[in-house]
Design a protein around this motif. Structure first.
Motif, PDB file in Angstrom:
ATOM      1  N   CYS A 121      -9.610   3.235 -10.727  1.00  0.00           N
ATOM      2  CA  CYS A 121     -10.289   1.985 -10.383  1.00  0.00           C
ATOM      3  C   CYS A 121     -10.706   2.044  -8.913  1.00  0.00           C
ATOM      4  O   CYS A 121      -9.862   2.261  -8.038  1.00  0.00           O
ATOM      5  CB  CYS A 121      -9.367   0.790 -10.606  1.00  0.00           C
ATOM      6  SG  CYS A 121     -10.072  -0.728  -9.941  1.00  0.00           S
ATOM      7  N   CYS A 178      -8.807  -1.381  -7.044  1.00  0.00           N
ATOM      8  CA  CYS A 178      -7.393  -1.493  -6.673  1.00  0.00           C
ATOM      9  C   CYS A 178      -6.664  -0.149  -6.644  1.00  0.00           C
ATOM     10  O   CYS A 178      -5.501  -0.100  -6.244  1.00  0.00           O
ATOM     11  CB  CYS A 178      -6.680  -2.437  -7.640  1.00  0.00           C
ATOM     12  SG  CYS A 178      -6.534  -1.799  -9.322  1.00  0.00           S
ATOM     13  N   LYS A 234      -6.380  -3.941 -14.491  1.00  0.00           N
ATOM     14  CA  LYS A 234      -5.543  -4.671 -13.525  1.00  0.00           C
ATOM     15  C   LYS A 234      -6.353  -5.625 -12.649  1.00  0.00           C
ATOM     16  O   LYS A 234      -5.813  -6.572 -12.099  1.00  0.00           O
ATOM     17  CB  LYS A 234      -4.805  -3.683 -12.605  1.00  0.00           C
ATOM     18  CG  LYS A 234      -3.971  -2.656 -13.319  1.00  0.00           C
ATOM     19  CD  LYS A 234      -2.627  -3.219 -13.756  1.00  0.00           C
ATOM     20  CE  LYS A 234      -1.933  -2.206 -14.657  1.00  0.00           C
ATOM     21  NZ  LYS A 234      -0.755  -2.758 -15.310  1.00  0.00           N
ATOM     22  N   CYS A 235      -7.630  -5.304 -12.429  1.00  0.00           N
ATOM     23  CA  CYS A 235      -8.468  -6.182 -11.614  1.00  0.00           C
ATOM     24  C   CYS A 235      -9.869  -6.104 -12.235  1.00  0.00           C
ATOM     25  O   CYS A 235     -10.038  -5.573 -13.305  1.00  0.00           O
ATOM     26  CB  CYS A 235      -8.493  -5.742 -10.141  1.00  0.00           C
ATOM     27  SG  CYS A 235      -9.415  -4.223  -9.805  1.00  0.00           S
ATOM     28  N   CYS A 263     -11.539  -2.311 -14.855  1.00  0.00           N
ATOM     29  CA  CYS A 263     -10.120  -2.028 -14.636  1.00  0.00           C
ATOM     30  C   CYS A 263      -9.241  -3.034 -15.370  1.00  0.00           C
ATOM     31  O   CYS A 263      -9.492  -4.235 -15.337  1.00  0.00           O
ATOM     32  CB  CYS A 263      -9.844  -2.080 -13.138  1.00  0.00           C
ATOM     33  SG  CYS A 263      -8.110  -2.012 -12.715  1.00  0.00           S
ATOM     34  N   TYR A 310      -5.770   1.628  -9.234  1.00  0.00           N
ATOM     35  CA  TYR A 310      -5.031   1.894 -10.467  1.00  0.00           C
ATOM     36  C   TYR A 310      -5.625   3.132 -11.151  1.00  0.00           C
ATOM     37  O   TYR A 310      -6.848   3.313 -11.158  1.00  0.00           O
ATOM     38  CB  TYR A 310      -5.114   0.683 -11.401  1.00  0.00           C
ATOM     39  CG  TYR A 310      -4.441   0.923 -12.732  1.00  0.00           C
ATOM     40  CD1 TYR A 310      -3.060   0.898 -12.836  1.00  0.00           C
ATOM     41  CD2 TYR A 310      -5.197   1.191 -13.874  1.00  0.00           C
ATOM     42  CE1 TYR A 310      -2.441   1.138 -14.048  1.00  0.00           C
ATOM     43  CE2 TYR A 310      -4.580   1.436 -15.094  1.00  0.00           C
ATOM     44  CZ  TYR A 310      -3.202   1.413 -15.178  1.00  0.00           C
ATOM     45  OH  TYR A 310      -2.593   1.668 -16.373  1.00  0.00           O
TER      46      TYR A 310
HETATM   47 ZN   LIG Z   1      -8.389  -2.251 -10.447  1.00  0.00          ZN
END
Ligand SMILES: [Zn+2]
Length: 411
Positions: free
Chosen positions: A224, A227, A246-247, A244, A229
């Motif tokens: 990503c 972030c 996670k974000c 992503c 990840y």
């Molecule tokens: Zn991310």
């Protein structure tokens, strides 16, 4: 160190059979010598780099409670047989003088050996947790020993193992180890990404790898850009251009070099090798464990792969073999000798090119190839101004610095 005394020499050409940039530059610079495919010697310059990396690794492992030890290279069959890892193809096997067949394997991982050692000292939950590590040469019978020092058959590694009374305690230590690992790579000048990965051949669970982006890497990761990840392609359901998980960042596909890995192996080896502890009520439980590896030689090679230019290596300050590459040119003989003595007395690491049979051009080329952070030239011209000429390895411009300022500025 005086270059006139150093028994190794730089080479103009890389050996024809080395295609990897890391091996080409490390061999040309006199850092390593190739003995066999996948087997290298660390020469004096290379060993200095390795020792600096090792000290960074030690500091970070000690900071999370790691205790250093050194286990044997020769691992007897009795350790590996109970866990089913005796006959694996990765082994180099050795035979005792009275043996009909191999009775030892050259250590390629030490979970078993340390588990047996721990079983002699651990009896109660009060003896836990602890973590122990070593820095040692490992041996793996790689079918394809290539990519220079990125994939060797004999290679230096830091391997740490941790021992706990619960999954939660292991999980907490595992998170701390992630931070320690990130610190190690950052101090060595590398941006690493903690990457979710599969178990490979050694474990069934998810693991984490520390990946450094590089086109020569054998791994492919989805990273990503928002972030940081990351997931290894081997287990990932992501693809290039995805969002992503996670974000809201964008995921890109990248080649990367794995410089470290960590994984939880739980009670697996404890159960097979008899490492149990008694809880508060006197009931027996197998000890829960994790393993944490960093390839030291591979780390050095990764720095070279990611930090070089057409002229040679650009060492990050923390792991450079010497801080200063001091060059003596005609008219600067006396002044450079004096400067070398002064810097050395103050504990500043200097590689001193005091050779009188090399041209200025040859000396500059060697300084760029070897790659110390600061080049310092003493010549007739600089002596007349009571100065030295300095140039940082990763910059083009030179500076004229008063001699005394150089010495005080390095302290
Ligand atoms: Zn991310």
């Amino acid at each position: 160190m005086r270059l006139s005394q150093l028994f190794t020499k730089t080479l103009k050409e890389a050996p024809a059979d080395e295609l990897a940039i890391n091996a080409q530059l490390l061999i040309r610079g006199g850092f390593v010598f190739k003995n066999s495919a996948g087997v290298y010697s660390y020469l004096p310059l290379g060993l200095r780099v390795i020792q600096k990396i090792n000290n960074i690794v030690r500091e970070e492992m000690n900071a999370i409670g790691g205790q250093e030890l050194l286990m044997p290279t020769l691992v007897e069959k009795k350790y590996m047989e109970p866990t089913g890892r005796w006959n694996l193809d990765v082994g180099f096997f050795a035979k005792g003088i009275n043996d009909q067949e191999a009775s030892f394997v050259m250590g390629w991982s030490h979970e078993e050996v340390l588990t047996v050692i721990a079983s002699k000292f651990v009896s109660s939950y009060k003896d836990l947790p602890f973590a122990a590590y070593q820095i040692q040469n490992k041996f793996r019978n790689e079918a394809r020993a290539k990519s220079g020092l990125l994939r060797g058959r004999e290679f230096m590694m830091k391997d740490m193992y941790s021992f706990h009374s619960s999954d939660a305690d292991l999980a907490a230590f595992y998170e701390r180890s992630k931070e320690a690992y990130t610190n190690v790579f950052e101090r060595c000048g590398l941006r690493s990404y903690c990457t979710l990965a599969g178990g490979g051949v050694f474990t069934e669970n998810f693991t984490h790898e520390f990946q450094v982006l590089s086109e020569v890497g054998e791994d492919t990761i989805f990273l990503c850009t928002g972030c940081g990840y990351a997931e290894n392609i081997e287990i990932s359901k992501l693809k290039d251009g995805d969002t992503c998980p996670k974000c809201n960042g964008k995921v890109v596909e990248k080649k990367a070099i794995e410089v470290g890995n960590i994984f939880k192996y739980g009670p697996k080896y404890s159960e097979k090798l008899g490492l149990y502890y008694k809880d508060e009520n006197g009931a027996d439980h197998p000890v829960i464990s994790g393993a944490y590896g960093i390839g030291i030689g591979r780390l050095m090679a990764t720095v070279v792969e990611t930090s070089n230019d057409k002229d040679g290596i650009i060492w990050p300050e923390n792991i450079a073999p010497y801080k200063i590459h001091l060059i003596m040119l005609p008219g600067g003989e006396e002044a450079s000798q004096k400067l070398y003595r002064e810097l050395s007395e103050k504990g500043i690491e200097v590689l001193f090119d005091d050779r009188d049979d090399k041209t200025a051009g040859e000396k500059f080329a060697d300084a760029d190839l070897i790659g110390c952070p600061l080049r310092v030239v003493v010549s007739k011209k600089t002596v007349e101004k009571n100065s030295v000429e300095t140039k940082e390895r990763n910059k083009k411009e030179t500076d004229l610095v008063p001699m005394d300022k150089l010495v005080s500025g390095m302290l």
